[in-house]
Scaffold this motif. Structure first.
Motif, short mmCIF file in Angstrom:
data_model
loop_
_atom_site.label_atom_id
_atom_site.label_comp_id
_atom_site.label_asym_id
_atom_site.label_seq_id
_atom_site.Cartn_x
_atom_site.Cartn_y
_atom_site.Cartn_z
N LYS A 1 -8.56 3.72 -10.15
CA LYS A 1 -8.53 3.64 -8.70
C LYS A 1 -7.11 3.84 -8.19
N MET A 2 -6.17 3.19 -8.87
CA MET A 2 -4.76 3.32 -8.48
C MET A 2 -4.27 4.75 -8.62
N GLN A 3 -4.88 5.48 -9.56
CA GLN A 3 -4.47 6.88 -9.74
C GLN A 3 -5.29 7.82 -8.87
N GLY A 4 -6.13 7.24 -8.01
CA GLY A 4 -6.82 8.03 -7.00
C GLY A 4 -8.08 8.74 -7.46
N ALA B 1 -0.51 -4.14 -13.77
CA ALA B 1 -0.80 -3.12 -12.76
C ALA B 1 0.12 -1.92 -12.94
N ALA C 1 -0.28 1.82 -11.29
CA ALA C 1 -0.21 1.50 -9.87
C ALA C 1 1.19 1.75 -9.32
N SER C 2 1.26 2.26 -8.09
CA SER C 2 2.54 2.48 -7.43
C SER C 2 3.03 1.15 -6.85
N ALA D 1 3.53 0.33 -3.80
CA ALA D 1 2.69 -0.04 -2.65
C ALA D 1 1.33 -0.52 -3.13
N GLY D 2 0.78 0.15 -4.14
CA GLY D 2 -0.50 -0.25 -4.71
C GLY D 2 -0.42 -1.66 -5.29
N ILE D 3 0.68 -1.95 -5.98
CA ILE D 3 0.86 -3.29 -6.56
C ILE D 3 0.90 -4.32 -5.45
N LEU E 1 -0.39 -4.23 -2.35
CA LEU E 1 -1.64 -4.43 -1.62
C LEU E 1 -2.80 -4.86 -2.52
N GLN E 2 -2.82 -4.33 -3.75
CA GLN E 2 -3.99 -4.57 -4.60
C GLN E 2 -3.79 -5.70 -5.60
#
Ligand code: ATP
Ligand code: MG
Lengths: 278, 295
Positions: free
Chosen positions: A127-130, B195, B200-201, B203-205, B207-208
């Motif tokens: 999911k994180m990789q889209g 993560a 995970a980027s 920003a992803g870290i 928020l998620q």
């Protein structure tokens, strides 16, 4: 899941080789790596001092040593969580500059996200990789199947046993199709019977998908049962004492003569250090 | 002994257990049925006790002013003296009008203040530099009781809606910020590392991973903030307003209607109780996993 015969993996990595000077370096190359940590009261300790190691493509490598000898530090360096004070680490001939999905990690403690179900934990990386929902759902199911937990997909981590959680953690790393799986005492917190079945299962998966594994343990028997090679480390400062080849055919039998001989050998290296495996 | 045990226990009495698949299924069905019934019973029992508690309180309130010597029933009206006023205020729509204007202010201020609190908490919890930069100022401001700003808010913004909403925004910001900050700061590093290694980027870290991991703390902060919002709301309405429950109470004081004052107080209590119940109910729904390890 990716199913690749062991040999073709090596062929793939060498055909890619943009750095031709080191044609046969392993999938992970660790060269003269040292790591200095601050300790209390302004002191400092060498968690690792001048460590060199090459992890071959497709091999199952175990690292063993007493508490504080730098095993976790070494794994964190390969994972890209921390940087070395001196020396260089390369993955597939490229310097390691941070964490990446090609290097999957399974931690000792339960690192699953408690707010996600098993299925969503496994999907997380994709999911994180889209990746689109349908595709990642399918991949997550495959990975859960591989670790034998398809039935537990909708459960939250708190509804799973310790052994099940670690299998989900393995699935979560494998779903990214990593080249190497880094495992830090993954089975230390489960009981002996569960541990034995997790070991067998890990070997099955390793053979099935042809991945490289770097596996830290405190347990000599576990290392001899699992590893192609065993790196024995010593503390103060953290160094590699010896690398032992385990040339016993699989499936291995713990009561075999050869098994006992290698156990004694690794145990002997511990005692030469003058410290006991804690 | 539950009914299930009574009916099925005999199966275990012999030397070997003759558990047929059929019997297993029956036992399971009965188990689930009993479980559901005992849960239902527990819910009904809780509701009954809740209601009994309220009735007991009303009886005490009715009796106390009459039996304690020297109490003036005009100054301390029992429920029977308030219920008429309550009905009048409800029937005329006055009570609903006041409650509505109070609620609007509280919700507006709460939403603004807690949004800001969560954002600032996330940033100061994750970025060491921002934390060090803002720490002394934010903690000093936090230790000034928000009510002390009421006169200033009136000087700046007059008597309309703005000063009330601004004050509530200000007051709710701090508990939400502090709780979010602590939750974010204490997110286990192992989650963040997991993560990152899963691709995970940053920003992803944030928020998620960081946000959900800190959510229990954030909710605790929001809950604290609702209580704060009520305190400030009433303080602001007492001094300069032409509507709202605080205004109703201060107006009753001017016309010397203690019974009306009581209606205002009761309405505040009811609103507060509703807000908290809503919180508790949503908690279980949003976070089935939260606190489950301890269960
Ligand atoms: N983040 C850190 N800050 C300071 N010192 C550290 C840090 N991480 C590790 N060390 C130190 O580095 C040394 C090696 O630690 P490491 O965790 O790698 O050992 P280990 O072999 O994994 O031990 P164990 O078997 O107990 O897990 C220890 O002396 C430890 O105190
Ligand atoms: Mg360790």
């Amino acid at each position: 899941m990716r199913r690749v015969a062991r040999g073709s993996e090596a062929a793939r990595s060498s055909s890619r080789g943009h750095v031709s000077e080191r044609p046969d370096e392993g999938v992970v190359a660790i060269e003269h790596v040292s790591k200095l940590f601050p300790s209390t009261e302004g002191e400092s300790t060498w968690a690792l001092l001048d460590v060199s190691l090459s992890i071959r493509d497709g091999e199952f490598m175990c690292a063993i040593g007493p508490s504080g000898c730098g095993k976790t530090t070494l794994l964190n360096l390969i994972a890209g969580f921390i940087e070395p004070t001196r020396g260089e680490l390369r993955f597939d001939k490229t310097p390691i500059s941070g964490p990446a999905p090609e290097r999957g990690v399974v931690f000792q403690e339960y690192a699953l996200f408690p707010w996600l179900t098993a299925q969503r934990n496994v999907e997380f990386g994709l999911k994180m990789q889209g990746m689109a929902k349908a595709e990642r759902r399918e991949r997550a199911n495959e990975a859960l199947n591989l670790v034998g937990l398809a039935d537990a997909a909708r459960r939250y981590p708190f509804e799973l046993s310790g052994g099940m959680r670690q299998r989900v953690a393995v699935a979560r790393a494998l779903v990214n199709h990593p080249r190497i799986l880094l495992m830090d005492e993954p089975f230390a917190a489960v009981d002996a019977l569960t541990r034995a079945s997790l070991q067998t299962e890990l070997l099955r998966i390793w053979e099935e998908i042809g991945i490289t594994i770097f596996f830290i343990t405190h347990n000599i028997e576990e290392a001899v049962y699992l590893g192609d090679r065993i790196v024995v480390m010593s503390p103060n400062p953290g160094q590699i004492q010896e690398t032992v080849e385990v040339d016993i055919a699989r499936p291995r039998n713990r009561s075999e003569l050869e098994f006992g001989r290698l156990y004694a050998k690794v145990n002997g290296i511990f005692h030469r250090q003058g410290v006991s495996a804690s | 002994m539950t009914e299930m045990e009574r009916d099925f226990r005999s199966a275990h009495a012999g030397g070997r257990d003759d558990l047929t698949p059929d019997l297993v299924q029956k036992i399971e069905e009965r188990f689930r049925y009993d479980l559901q019934r005992s849960r239902h019973r527990r819910r009904v029992q809780r509701l009954m006790l809740n209601i009994a508690g309220v009735i007991l309180f009303l009886i005490l309130w009715e009796v106390a002013p009459r039996v304690v010597p020297g109490v003036n029933l005009q100054m301390f009206p029992p429920p029977s003296g308030v219920v008429g006023t309550l009905w009048d205020l409800i029937a005329s729509g006055e009570l609903a009008g006041h409650a509505w204007s109070s609620l609007k202010r509280a919700v507006a201020g709460f939403v603004l203040g807690s949004t800001a609190g969560i954002l600032v908490g996330l940033l100061t919890g994750r970025l060491m530099m921002l934390r060090d930069l803002s720490d002394p100022v934010l903690h000093s401001l936090r230790s000034i009781p928000s009510i002390a700003f009421v006169p200033l808010a009136i000087v700046w913004f007059g008597l309309g809606e703005t000063p009330k909403i601004a004050l509530i925004t200000w007051g709710t910001f701090f508990p939400v910020w502090v709780n979010t900050f602590i939750g974010v700061r204490d997110v286990p590093n192992i989650y963040v590392r997991s993560a990152a290694s899963l691709g995970a980027s940053p920003a992803g870290i944030m928020l998620q991973v960081v946000l959900p991991a800190a959510l229990p703390f954030i909710i605790a902060g929001l809950r604290q903030a609702t209580a704060v919002a009520f305190v400030i709301l009433v303080a602001a309405e007492l001094v300069g307003a032409s509507s709202g429950l605080g205004y109703l109470i201060s107006f009753s004081h001017l016309v010397f209607r203690v019974d009306m004052m009581f209606v205002g107080l009761m309405a505040l209590g009811a609103l507060g109780f509703l807000a908290d119940t809503l919180f508790a109910a949503s908690l279980d729904r949003i976070f089935p996993w939260y606190g489950a390890e301890a269960r």
